[in-house]
Each structure stands twice: as structure tokens, then as C-alpha cells.
Design a protein around this motif. Structure first.
Motif, PDB file in Angstrom:
ATOM      1  N   SER A   5       0.846  -1.175   0.000  1.00  0.00           N
ATOM      2  CA  SER A   5       0.000   0.000   0.000  1.00  0.00           C
ATOM      3  C   SER A   5       0.892   1.239   0.000  1.00  0.00           C
ATOM      4  O   SER A   5       2.071   1.174   0.390  1.00  0.00           O
ATOM      5  CB  SER A   5      -0.911   0.002   1.236  1.00  0.00           C
ATOM      6  OG  SER A   5      -1.613   1.211   1.352  1.00  0.00           O
ATOM      7  N   SER A   6       0.332   2.355  -0.467  1.00  0.00           N
ATOM      8  CA  SER A   6       1.117   3.591  -0.453  1.00  0.00           C
ATOM      9  C   SER A   6       1.475   3.997   0.978  1.00  0.00           C
ATOM     10  O   SER A   6       2.508   4.629   1.214  1.00  0.00           O
ATOM     11  CB  SER A   6       0.334   4.713  -1.131  1.00  0.00           C
ATOM     12  OG  SER A   6      -0.912   4.910  -0.483  1.00  0.00           O
ATOM     13  N   ILE A   7       0.609   3.640   1.933  1.00  0.00           N
ATOM     14  CA  ILE A   7       0.891   3.843   3.357  1.00  0.00           C
ATOM     15  C   ILE A   7       0.745   2.498   4.051  1.00  0.00           C
ATOM     16  O   ILE A   7      -0.366   2.077   4.398  1.00  0.00           O
ATOM     17  CB  ILE A   7      -0.061   4.890   3.984  1.00  0.00           C
ATOM     18  CG1 ILE A   7       0.072   6.232   3.273  1.00  0.00           C
ATOM     19  CG2 ILE A   7       0.250   5.055   5.473  1.00  0.00           C
ATOM     20  CD1 ILE A   7      -0.841   7.313   3.819  1.00  0.00           C
ATOM     21  N   PRO A   8       1.828   1.747   4.245  1.00  0.00           N
ATOM     22  CA  PRO A   8       1.741   0.457   4.927  1.00  0.00           C
ATOM     23  C   PRO A   8       1.123   0.617   6.317  1.00  0.00           C
ATOM     24  O   PRO A   8       1.329   1.627   6.989  1.00  0.00           O
ATOM     25  CB  PRO A   8       3.197  -0.004   5.020  1.00  0.00           C
ATOM     26  CG  PRO A   8       3.901   0.743   3.928  1.00  0.00           C
ATOM     27  CD  PRO A   8       3.204   2.068   3.826  1.00  0.00           C
ATOM     28  N   LEU A   9       0.380  -0.400   6.734  1.00  0.00           N
ATOM     29  CA  LEU A   9      -0.361  -0.309   7.987  1.00  0.00           C
ATOM     30  C   LEU A   9      -0.244  -1.605   8.774  1.00  0.00           C
ATOM     31  O   LEU A   9      -0.390  -2.701   8.224  1.00  0.00           O
ATOM     32  CB  LEU A   9      -1.838  -0.029   7.695  1.00  0.00           C
ATOM     33  CG  LEU A   9      -2.809  -0.063   8.887  1.00  0.00           C
ATOM     34  CD1 LEU A   9      -2.489   1.081   9.855  1.00  0.00           C
ATOM     35  CD2 LEU A   9      -4.255   0.002   8.414  1.00  0.00           C
ATOM     36  N   LYS A  10       0.038  -1.469  10.071  1.00  0.00           N
ATOM     37  CA  LYS A  10      -0.042  -2.576  11.007  1.00  0.00           C
ATOM     38  C   LYS A  10      -1.171  -2.289  11.987  1.00  0.00           C
ATOM     39  O   LYS A  10      -1.341  -1.145  12.415  1.00  0.00           O
ATOM     40  CB  LYS A  10       1.271  -2.748  11.774  1.00  0.00           C
ATOM     41  CG  LYS A  10       2.450  -3.137  10.907  1.00  0.00           C
ATOM     42  CD  LYS A  10       3.715  -3.299  11.742  1.00  0.00           C
ATOM     43  CE  LYS A  10       4.905  -3.668  10.865  1.00  0.00           C
ATOM     44  NZ  LYS A  10       6.157  -3.818  11.672  1.00  0.00           N
ATOM     45  N   TYR A  11      -1.949  -3.313  12.347  1.00  0.00           N
ATOM     46  CA  TYR A  11      -3.093  -3.109  13.233  1.00  0.00           C
ATOM     47  C   TYR A  11      -3.154  -4.224  14.279  1.00  0.00           C
ATOM     48  O   TYR A  11      -2.777  -5.371  14.031  1.00  0.00           O
ATOM     49  CB  TYR A  11      -4.398  -3.065  12.425  1.00  0.00           C
ATOM     50  CG  TYR A  11      -4.539  -4.175  11.408  1.00  0.00           C
ATOM     51  CD1 TYR A  11      -5.097  -5.417  11.735  1.00  0.00           C
ATOM     52  CD2 TYR A  11      -4.101  -3.978  10.099  1.00  0.00           C
ATOM     53  CE1 TYR A  11      -5.217  -6.418  10.795  1.00  0.00           C
ATOM     54  CE2 TYR A  11      -4.221  -4.977   9.152  1.00  0.00           C
ATOM     55  CZ  TYR A  11      -4.775  -6.205   9.503  1.00  0.00           C
ATOM     56  OH  TYR A  11      -4.872  -7.208   8.562  1.00  0.00           O
ATOM     57  N   TYR A  12      -3.612  -3.832  15.472  1.00  0.00           N
ATOM     58  CA  TYR A  12      -3.689  -4.745  16.610  1.00  0.00           C
ATOM     59  C   TYR A  12      -4.934  -4.412  17.435  1.00  0.00           C
ATOM     60  O   TYR A  12      -5.257  -3.238  17.634  1.00  0.00           O
ATOM     61  CB  TYR A  12      -2.468  -4.604  17.540  1.00  0.00           C
ATOM     62  CG  TYR A  12      -1.125  -4.596  16.860  1.00  0.00           C
ATOM     63  CD1 TYR A  12      -0.350  -5.746  16.806  1.00  0.00           C
ATOM     64  CD2 TYR A  12      -0.617  -3.429  16.287  1.00  0.00           C
ATOM     65  CE1 TYR A  12       0.905  -5.737  16.199  1.00  0.00           C
ATOM     66  CE2 TYR A  12       0.628  -3.412  15.670  1.00  0.00           C
ATOM     67  CZ  TYR A  12       1.385  -4.567  15.629  1.00  0.00           C
ATOM     68  OH  TYR A  12       2.616  -4.559  15.036  1.00  0.00           O
ATOM     69  N   ILE A  13      -5.593  -5.439  17.924  1.00  0.00           N
ATOM     70  CA  ILE A  13      -6.666  -5.242  18.895  1.00  0.00           C
ATOM     71  C   ILE A  13      -6.703  -6.484  19.791  1.00  0.00           C
ATOM     72  O   ILE A  13      -6.482  -7.605  19.317  1.00  0.00           O
ATOM     73  CB  ILE A  13      -8.036  -4.997  18.221  1.00  0.00           C
ATOM     74  CG1 ILE A  13      -9.076  -4.635  19.283  1.00  0.00           C
ATOM     75  CG2 ILE A  13      -8.462  -6.194  17.379  1.00  0.00           C
ATOM     76  CD1 ILE A  13     -10.363  -4.105  18.710  1.00  0.00           C
ATOM     77  N   GLY A  14      -6.941  -6.271  21.076  1.00  0.00           N
ATOM     78  CA  GLY A  14      -6.925  -7.393  22.009  1.00  0.00           C
ATOM     79  C   GLY A  14      -7.923  -7.234  23.131  1.00  0.00           C
ATOM     80  O   GLY A  14      -8.481  -6.152  23.350  1.00  0.00           O
TER      81      GLY A  14
ATOM     82  N   ALA B 121      -6.166  -1.100  21.491  1.00  0.00           N
ATOM     83  CA  ALA B 121      -6.014  -1.211  20.040  1.00  0.00           C
ATOM     84  C   ALA B 121      -4.888  -0.287  19.593  1.00  0.00           C
ATOM     85  O   ALA B 121      -4.588   0.716  20.249  1.00  0.00           O
ATOM     86  CB  ALA B 121      -7.317  -0.844  19.333  1.00  0.00           C
ATOM     87  N   ARG B 122      -4.287  -0.628  18.456  1.00  0.00           N
ATOM     88  CA  ARG B 122      -3.141   0.159  17.975  1.00  0.00           C
ATOM     89  C   ARG B 122      -3.064   0.106  16.454  1.00  0.00           C
ATOM     90  O   ARG B 122      -3.323  -0.945  15.844  1.00  0.00           O
ATOM     91  CB  ARG B 122      -1.844  -0.374  18.594  1.00  0.00           C
ATOM     92  CG  ARG B 122      -0.565   0.345  18.121  1.00  0.00           C
ATOM     93  CD  ARG B 122       0.600  -0.035  19.005  1.00  0.00           C
ATOM     94  NE  ARG B 122       1.882   0.381  18.460  1.00  0.00           N
ATOM     95  CZ  ARG B 122       2.366   1.622  18.547  1.00  0.00           C
ATOM     96  NH1 ARG B 122       1.664   2.560  19.144  1.00  0.00           N
ATOM     97  NH2 ARG B 122       3.544   1.912  18.045  1.00  0.00           N
ATOM     98  N   LEU B 123      -2.696   1.240  15.853  1.00  0.00           N
ATOM     99  CA  LEU B 123      -2.425   1.344  14.424  1.00  0.00           C
ATOM    100  C   LEU B 123      -1.034   1.941  14.248  1.00  0.00           C
ATOM    101  O   LEU B 123      -0.666   2.886  14.948  1.00  0.00           O
ATOM    102  CB  LEU B 123      -3.448   2.246  13.729  1.00  0.00           C
ATOM    103  CG  LEU B 123      -4.911   1.795  13.752  1.00  0.00           C
ATOM    104  CD1 LEU B 123      -5.796   2.889  13.177  1.00  0.00           C
ATOM    105  CD2 LEU B 123      -5.101   0.494  12.984  1.00  0.00           C
ATOM    106  N   VAL B 124      -0.263   1.392  13.312  1.00  0.00           N
ATOM    107  CA  VAL B 124       1.067   1.916  12.998  1.00  0.00           C
ATOM    108  C   VAL B 124       1.125   2.171  11.497  1.00  0.00           C
ATOM    109  O   VAL B 124       0.959   1.241  10.688  1.00  0.00           O
ATOM    110  CB  VAL B 124       2.185   0.940  13.417  1.00  0.00           C
ATOM    111  CG1 VAL B 124       3.549   1.532  13.072  1.00  0.00           C
ATOM    112  CG2 VAL B 124       2.108   0.630  14.904  1.00  0.00           C
ATOM    113  N   PHE B 125       1.359   3.415  11.126  1.00  0.00           N
ATOM    114  CA  PHE B 125       1.399   3.825   9.728  1.00  0.00           C
ATOM    115  C   PHE B 125       2.847   4.026   9.288  1.00  0.00           C
ATOM    116  O   PHE B 125       3.637   4.676   9.980  1.00  0.00           O
ATOM    117  CB  PHE B 125       0.629   5.138   9.525  1.00  0.00           C
ATOM    118  CG  PHE B 125      -0.814   5.072   9.918  1.00  0.00           C
ATOM    119  CD1 PHE B 125      -1.780   4.694   8.999  1.00  0.00           C
ATOM    120  CD2 PHE B 125      -1.204   5.387  11.221  1.00  0.00           C
ATOM    121  CE1 PHE B 125      -3.113   4.636   9.366  1.00  0.00           C
ATOM    122  CE2 PHE B 125      -2.537   5.334  11.594  1.00  0.00           C
ATOM    123  CZ  PHE B 125      -3.501   4.954  10.661  1.00  0.00           C
ATOM    124  N   GLY B 126       3.184   3.500   8.117  1.00  0.00           N
ATOM    125  CA  GLY B 126       4.502   3.725   7.540  1.00  0.00           C
ATOM    126  C   GLY B 126       4.493   4.964   6.675  1.00  0.00           C
ATOM    127  O   GLY B 126       3.893   4.972   5.594  1.00  0.00           O
TER     128      GLY B 126
END
Length: 369
Positions: A172-181, A202-207
Motif C-alpha cells: 500500500s502507499s501507506i503500509p499499515l499494522k493493526y492490533y486489537i486485544g 487497540a493500535r495502528l502503525v502507519f509507515g
């Protein structure tokens, strides 16, 4: 005697089949052992402050310097098949002090379908900040931040029991990592939850390009009937300048409800929403690599941190300054020597407590294997 031989003949096929199953499992599973040892030397530069940072006004004897074993970890990782992994991590260094509710750190099963769909069950660190992304032996400073431990005691970070779903979008043009627990919210090594409340971080990490990452974290839940929440944001910048030099800059901000302080009240009359904590830290790091020498790299870091555990009421803000130099004698910090100066400055000095201005030299030697 004949009956014994008869029984043996009857059960022999089952025994051989069981051995075959064990052999098959051992052929499919890949088990790896790894470990890490951290030893420290602490020296207090203040005559009335001991090695733990506690101030003393009396005539009691205490230590201004001491050697210690901070961590002695052993990890077992098992790849059961192409989708299932199991991990156990224990810290034998906890046996030196009070091992209650300690020692066992990671104990989880991970099920991976693909990059987008992954599940994890057991005891592990929730994703709620930049410091959850790497083990302590890769921390650029002498230890995790004070913020990490405060939010960990409030169940948002450190080792918690629960389940999580996470994944990653790479193309993706903006890589994304996502977490929820979903977690019990009463910290590690508990036989079960102490109430029906759970926490949901929850967490989002944008490149943002190849060098910059933006993380956003938020969570809510209940603790003994009390509503709690927390949120934060962090930026991580890394760049290899050339073959020798590299730089990294990490900054993080968090705020949330300090439920630990709320329950510490003798008679809880002040609402839980009045107990709020917040903190920020900034940490630049500069590294220089060597080639064809036993010394692999030198790194210079400076962490500044501001933390107030109760800023809405009678908080006592703590500012920490930690300049540090580290030398690595093997790849990936397998052999590492660190030396830093820990300077704590409190808004109000409280005698005979750890909330007192201190200056301590810390030397740490680390081995990973």
C-alpha cells in the motif's frame, strides 16, 4: 510370568504407535532455545540516596554501590507447524527478589493464517506503544521508560493475559499494522481474572515513507466496576546515513486513568476519573559501525522523560535525563556494554522515599545466546 509376557505382546502395538507419533511430532516441530543475561553495577553519586534511588535521613546503613543480576531469561520457541507457534519466556532473575506474580513472562500460542490474519492467546505484551515492539535487550537506553512501567502496572503494557488479533497491509502507499486485544486487566501470572471487567487496547502503525512510522494507541475497559481508558501516540524515525553512521529518534506521549492510585485509597471517595496519568519521552540515538574488528558498533543516546502519575490532583512530576553510551562486540547486541548517568528531578522532593532527586551511574553488561 506367562501373563506378563501376554500383556506385553498385547500392548506392544500401542507402544510402538505412540513412539511413532512422538517421532512424527519431533520431525514436524522445530524447537529453539535462546537466552539473555543482564548484569549491572549501580553507583549513587548522592550521599543520602541508595542504589534504588531512595532517600535516607536517618543513620541506618545502606548501599551506595552494588552489583546485581537484573535479568536472566530463557526462552523456548516451538514452530508446531506452518501456522502455529508456541513461546515460553521466563526470567530467573526474578527469583533474587520477590518472585510472586513474576518469573513467567511470555507464555502464548500464535496462529497465523497470512499477513492480514493472526491470533495470539495466553500471556504476552499488548501492543500499546513503541516500546512493545522490541525486547528489553534491544532498548536503546538502559531500560524501558518510566512511562512503560506505570502504564504496565495499569494493565495497558507489560505482560498481560488475554487474546489478540493483528495483521499487516504491506502493499500500500501507506503500509499499515493493526492490533486489537482483550485482556483480563489484572497483570501477569494470575490464576484467573478478579472481576468480570476486561480491557480492550487497540493500535495502528502507519509507515510514512521508508524511515518514519506513526503509531496511535487507544483503549477502554473496566476494573472492579470502574471505567478506565488510555490513549497515546508515538513517532519512530530511523535512517542509515551511510555505511558507518545511522540515526534513530523515538518520541511517545500517553495519557490515561491511574486505577492503581484510585484503589490505593483507604476509603475510595474520590472518583476514578480524577486519577489521571500522563507522560512523554524523547530519545535520539546515533550509531557508528565498525568493520573487521571485534568492536561492531558504538551508540550514543539521550533520553528525556516527563511523567506525572496523578496530574489532576497532588501529582509530583518526574523528569529524567539519561545520557548513555553503548558498545556492541557482536551482531544484534549479542554482547553489549552500556554506561549511563541516570538523573531524576522531582517537582517536590519527599524525604525517605524514591520521589527524590537522584544521580546514579549505571553500567550494564549484556549477553544474548
Amino acid at each position: 510370568m506367562k501373563q506378563r509376557y501376554l500383556y506385553l505382546l498385547l500392548f506392544l502395538p500401542f507402544l510402538t504407535n505412540a513412539q511413532g507419533i512422538n517421532v512424527a511430532l519431533s520431525e514436524k516441530s522445530k524447537i529453539n532455545f535462546s537466552g539473555m543475561l543482564q548484569t549491572q553495577f549501580n553507583y549513587s553519586l548522592d550521599d543520602d540516596v541508595d542504589i534504588t534511588g531512595r532517600h535516607h535521613t536517618g543513620t541506618e546503613h545502606f548501599s551506595h554501590n552494588s552489583f546485581s543480576v537484573k535479568r536472566a531469561r530463557l526462552q523456548l520457541s516451538a514452530a508446531i507447524n506452518d501456522r502455529i507457534n508456541a513461546v515460553m519466556l521466563v526470567n530467573f532473575g526474578d527469583f533474587i527478589g520477590n518472585p510472586q506474580n513474576k518469573v513467567l513472562e511470555n507464555a502464548y500460542i500464535k496462529y497465523s493464517v497470512n499477513d492480514y490474519v493472526n491470533f495470539q492467546f495466553g500471556q504476552f505484551r499488548p501492543q500499546f506503544g513503541q516500546e512493545d515492539n522490541y525486547p528489553v535487550d534491544f532498548v536503546r537506553s538502559i531500560d524501558y521508560s518510566n512511562q512503560y512501567y506505570l502504564f504496565g502496572s495499569n494493565s495497558w503494557q507489560s505482560f498481560q493475559i488475554g487474546a489478540s488479533y493483528f495483521g499487516e497491509i504491506k502493499n500500500s502507499s501507506i503500509p499499515l499494522k493493526y492490533y486489537i486485544g482483550v485482556y483480563n486487566g489484572n497483570n501477569r501470572n494470575q490464576t484467573g481474572d478478579n472481576d468480570d471487567g476486561k480491557i480492550v487496547p487497540a493500535r495502528l502503525v502507519f509507515g510514512l515513507g521508508k524511515s518514519t512510522f506513526l503509531g496511535l494507541s487507544a483503549g477502554a475497559g473496566k476494573n472492579m466496576g470502574q471505567k478506565i481508558w488510555a490513549y497515546g501516540a508515538d513517532i519512530d524515525y530511523k535512517k542509515q546515513l551511510n555505511e558507518r553512521w545511522n540515526v534513530e529518534f523515538v518520541s511517545e506521549y500517553k495519557q490515561g486513568i491511574n486505577s492503581v492510585a484510585y484503589f490505593d485509597q483507604t476509603d475510595p471517595v474520590i472518583p476514578v476519573s480524577h486519577f489521571a496519568m500522563r507522560g512523554i519521552y524523547l530519545q535520539p540515538n546515533v550509531g557508528y559501525g565498525f568493520k573487521n574488528t571485534r568492536l561492531k558498533s558504538l551508540e550514543f543516546a539521550l533520553r528525556y522523560e516527563y511523567l506525572d502519575a496523578d496530574f489532576k490532583q497532588n501529582g509530583n512530576a518526574r523528569q529524567s535525563y539519561i545520557p548513555m553510551v553503548s558498545a556492541s562486540f557482536a551482531e544484534a547486541y549479542a554482547i553489549r556494554v552500556q554506561m549511563g548517568l541516570l538523573m531524576d528531578r522531582y517537582e517536590n522532593n519527599i524525604p525517605n522515599t524514591t520521589q527524590y532527586n537522584t544521580n546514579r551511574i549505571i553500567c550494564q553488561v549484556q549477553a544474548r545466546f
